[in-house]
Design an enzyme around this catalytic site. Structure first.
Site, PDB file in Angstrom:
ATOM      1  N   ASP A 270       0.921  -1.144  -0.009  1.00  0.00           N
ATOM      2  CA  ASP A 270       0.009   0.117   0.170  1.00  0.00           C
ATOM      3  C   ASP A 270       0.907   1.234   0.075  1.00  0.00           C
ATOM      4  O   ASP A 270       1.944   1.322   0.608  1.00  0.00           O
ATOM      5  CB  ASP A 270      -1.098  -0.083   1.266  1.00  0.00           C
ATOM      6  CG  ASP A 270      -2.254   1.112   0.885  1.00  0.00           C
ATOM      7  OD1 ASP A 270      -2.526   1.125  -0.191  1.00  0.00           O
ATOM      8  OD2 ASP A 270      -2.676   1.387   1.911  1.00  0.00           O
TER       9      ASP A 270
ATOM     10  N   PHE B 120       1.972   4.832 -12.941  1.00  0.00           N
ATOM     11  CA  PHE B 120       0.627   4.844 -12.770  1.00  0.00           C
ATOM     12  C   PHE B 120       0.244   5.591 -11.694  1.00  0.00           C
ATOM     13  O   PHE B 120       1.356   6.293 -10.977  1.00  0.00           O
ATOM     14  CB  PHE B 120      -0.186   3.450 -12.546  1.00  0.00           C
ATOM     15  CG  PHE B 120       0.569   2.730 -11.053  1.00  0.00           C
ATOM     16  CD1 PHE B 120      -0.131   2.722  -9.933  1.00  0.00           C
ATOM     17  CD2 PHE B 120       1.668   2.335 -11.335  1.00  0.00           C
ATOM     18  CE1 PHE B 120       0.329   2.192  -8.946  1.00  0.00           C
ATOM     19  CE2 PHE B 120       2.333   1.826  -9.913  1.00  0.00           C
ATOM     20  CZ  PHE B 120       1.691   1.681  -8.574  1.00  0.00           C
TER      21      PHE B 120
ATOM     22  N   ARG C 181       8.619   2.352  -3.348  1.00  0.00           N
ATOM     23  CA  ARG C 181       8.042   1.072  -3.534  1.00  0.00           C
ATOM     24  C   ARG C 181       9.770   0.151  -3.690  1.00  0.00           C
ATOM     25  O   ARG C 181       9.557  -0.961  -3.190  1.00  0.00           O
ATOM     26  CB  ARG C 181       7.318   0.728  -4.683  1.00  0.00           C
ATOM     27  CG  ARG C 181       6.831  -0.704  -4.915  1.00  0.00           C
ATOM     28  CD  ARG C 181       5.477  -0.917  -5.841  1.00  0.00           C
ATOM     29  NE  ARG C 181       4.383   0.031  -5.192  1.00  0.00           N
ATOM     30  CZ  ARG C 181       4.267   1.134  -5.894  1.00  0.00           C
ATOM     31  NH1 ARG C 181       4.666   1.628  -7.010  1.00  0.00           N
ATOM     32  NH2 ARG C 181       3.036   1.993  -5.534  1.00  0.00           N
TER      33      ARG C 181
END
Length: 190
Positions: A68, A143, A172
């Site tokens: 997340d 994205f 990430r």
């Protein structure tokens, strides 16, 4: 040697690609799991990811990760933060840029949390990248908010970078490297 597989509770191909690009260095790869991602509402990404990972583990009875992430904009008091996905779906990049119209302070950070649920419990790995919000979207890769986020140390937005370059900076990528360190130390989760 064939890479070991860890399930990931997502169908987001961009997340899978970014995480796999890092995990290959430690002999692992992720594959999407056929489990719905249940989310709890919380102001902490760690709580959201850990809860979803536990629920996915209980459904699958196999080790699974959940990732997340959130974009925290300084001038907006950390908004959208853990609600980044919802905000993106409702007002999008245009809405975010509208909120920042005539705002001088465009500092922001992205935070990623990867939670690994396994028979021994839940491990949580985080990565953060600081940067600024661009005046307008640039690039067509990635994205979410990638077209407007410029990480410190670069003049490009994430959407202007190839996956390998993005992972050098990205939240990430940092969280996935932490997961890799854990996997090297403790071996495959059960």
């Amino acid at each position: 040697m064939e890479a070991r597989v860890i399930l990931i509770a997502t169908t987001n191909k961009h997340k899978i690609e970014e995480i796999n690009e890092v995990l290959q260095s430690c002999g692992y790869r992720v594959e999407p799991a056929a489990a719905s991602k249940l989310e709890v509402q919380s102001n902490r990404l760690e709580d959201v990811a850990a809860y979803a990972a536990i629920q996915a583990y209980l459904a699958l009875q196999r080790p699974v990760i959940v990732e997340d992430a959130g974009l925290f904009v300084e001038a907006l008091g950390g908004f959208p933060g853990p609600y980044s996905s919802y905000v993106f779906k409702t007002i999008g990049i245009r809405g975010l840029l509208k909120l920042l119209e005539d705002v001088e302070n465009r500092r922001a950070y992205f935070k990623s949390v990867i939670a690994l649920a396994h028979s021994g419990g839940v491990e949580v790995f985080t990565g953060t990248v600081h940067g600024v919000i661009a005046e307008k979207p640039r690039g067509d890769r990635g994205f979410g908010y990638d077209p407007v986020f410029i990480p410190e140390g670069s003049s490009k937005t994430f959407a202007e970078m190839e996956t390998q370059e993005k992972n050098k900076f990205s939240h990430r990528g940092k969280a996935a490297r932490e997961l890799c360190r854990w996997l090297r130390q403790y071996g495959p989760p059960r």
